[in-house]
Design a protein around this motif. Structure first.
Motif, PDB file in Angstrom:
ATOM      1  N   SER A  29       2.363   3.475  -3.823  1.00 48.30           N
ATOM      2  CA  SER A  29       1.887   3.834  -2.446  1.00 48.30           C
ATOM      3  C   SER A  29       0.868   3.515  -2.161  1.00 48.30           C
ATOM      4  O   SER A  29       0.443   2.938  -0.813  1.00 48.30           O
ATOM      5  N   LYS A  30      -0.161   2.736  -2.786  1.00 44.87           N
ATOM      6  CA  LYS A  30      -1.095   1.892  -2.407  1.00 44.87           C
ATOM      7  C   LYS A  30      -0.942   0.600  -2.144  1.00 44.87           C
ATOM      8  O   LYS A  30      -1.254   0.049  -1.146  1.00 44.87           O
ATOM      9  N   GLY A  50       0.905   0.464   1.597  1.00 41.31           N
ATOM     10  CA  GLY A  50      -0.115   0.593   2.593  1.00 41.31           C
ATOM     11  C   GLY A  50      -0.737  -0.858   2.782  1.00 41.31           C
ATOM     12  O   GLY A  50      -0.902  -1.341   3.709  1.00 41.31           O
ATOM     13  N   LEU A  51      -1.135  -1.510   1.584  1.00 33.43           N
ATOM     14  CA  LEU A  51      -1.916  -2.505   1.822  1.00 33.43           C
ATOM     15  C   LEU A  51      -1.090  -3.978   2.151  1.00 33.43           C
ATOM     16  O   LEU A  51      -1.390  -4.813   2.988  1.00 33.43           O
ATOM     17  N   THR A  52       0.369  -3.926   1.941  1.00 31.56           N
ATOM     18  CA  THR A  52       1.145  -4.860   2.263  1.00 31.56           C
ATOM     19  C   THR A  52       1.528  -4.759   3.634  1.00 31.56           C
ATOM     20  O   THR A  52       1.888  -5.892   4.307  1.00 31.56           O
ATOM     21  N   LYS A  53       1.704  -3.358   4.138  1.00 29.57           N
ATOM     22  CA  LYS A  53       2.152  -3.210   5.545  1.00 29.57           C
ATOM     23  C   LYS A  53       1.074  -3.436   6.593  1.00 29.57           C
ATOM     24  O   LYS A  53       1.186  -4.171   7.566  1.00 29.57           O
ATOM     25  N   GLN A  54      -0.283  -2.906   6.372  1.00 21.88           N
ATOM     26  CA  GLN A  54      -1.301  -3.052   7.057  1.00 21.88           C
ATOM     27  C   GLN A  54      -1.982  -4.226   7.109  1.00 21.88           C
ATOM     28  O   GLN A  54      -2.293  -4.871   8.062  1.00 21.88           O
ATOM     29  N   GLN A  55      -2.500  -4.790   6.000  1.00 24.92           N
ATOM     30  CA  GLN A  55      -3.367  -5.907   5.881  1.00 24.92           C
ATOM     31  C   GLN A  55      -2.391  -7.369   5.829  1.00 24.92           C
ATOM     32  O   GLN A  55      -2.773  -8.381   5.709  1.00 24.92           O
ATOM     33  N   GLY A  56      -1.050  -7.235   5.689  1.00 26.06           N
ATOM     34  CA  GLY A  56      -0.273  -8.389   5.547  1.00 26.06           C
ATOM     35  C   GLY A  56      -0.543  -8.915   4.327  1.00 26.06           C
ATOM     36  O   GLY A  56      -0.390 -10.376   4.379  1.00 26.06           O
ATOM     37  N   LYS A  79      -3.078 -13.115  -0.313  1.00 20.94           N
ATOM     38  CA  LYS A  79      -3.006 -13.558   1.117  1.00 20.94           C
ATOM     39  C   LYS A  79      -2.976 -15.000   1.124  1.00 20.94           C
ATOM     40  O   LYS A  79      -3.680 -15.583   0.313  1.00 20.94           O
TER      41      LYS A  79
END
Length: 154
Positions: free
Chosen positions: A92-93, A96-102, A125
């Motif tokens: 779940s973490k 969130g990180l892959t969707k929001q921060q690319g 990144k």
């Protein structure tokens, strides 16, 4: 985490050149019997592979495990998508990180730990071309400094 690693079977050498590594995770793999035998022989390639999260489960895509030579009908497709074993909180973490921060999930290495195949995943990144040039220039400068220090110590 690297102190606890067992025998490293395969390493993704392009990962640190192509990406800025933000965070690392260790995941287990769901494999068949002939796949783990090929892994123990070191017949794995992590180039061009990546991890993705789909419906709350993590998968590794594009990892090549050569077919086991003594295997017969139990050999499977060498580049099939394999499931990664992570805790639900970690998944779940990562969602969130892959969707929001690319950020992207890439494999760093594949190693054996207590007889089980484990994969080190990096939350990364992508580097721009000028970042790659800066990294290369810094690496060259560090090499020159090391050479000068060795010459002075002689």
């Amino acid at each position: 985490m690297s102190a606890q690693k067992g025998k490293v079977i395969a390493r993704n050498k392009k990962a640190t050149h192509e990406y800025h590594i933000e965070d690392t995770y260790e995941a287990g793999l769901v494999l068949t019997g002939t796949e783990i035998k090929s892994i123990r022989q070191g017949r794995v390639n992590l180039q061009d592979s990546y991890a993705r999260i789909d419906r709350g489960e993590a998968f590794i895509v594009g990892m090549h495990i050569s077919p086991f030579e003594q295997g017969n009908r139990h050999n499977v497709d060498s580049t099939r998508t394999r499931k990664l074993l992570l805790h639900k909180k970690e998944i779940s973490k990562l969602i969130g990180l892959t969707k929001q921060q690319g950020l992207t999930l890439i494999p760093l290495d594949l190693h054996l730990k207590n007889g089980f195949a484990k994969m080190s995943l990096a939350l990364a990144k992508g580097k721009k071309l000028y970042d790659k040039r800066q990294s290369a220039a810094k690496r060259d400068a560090d090499r020159m400094i090391e050479r000068r220090i060795k010459e002075q110590n002689r």
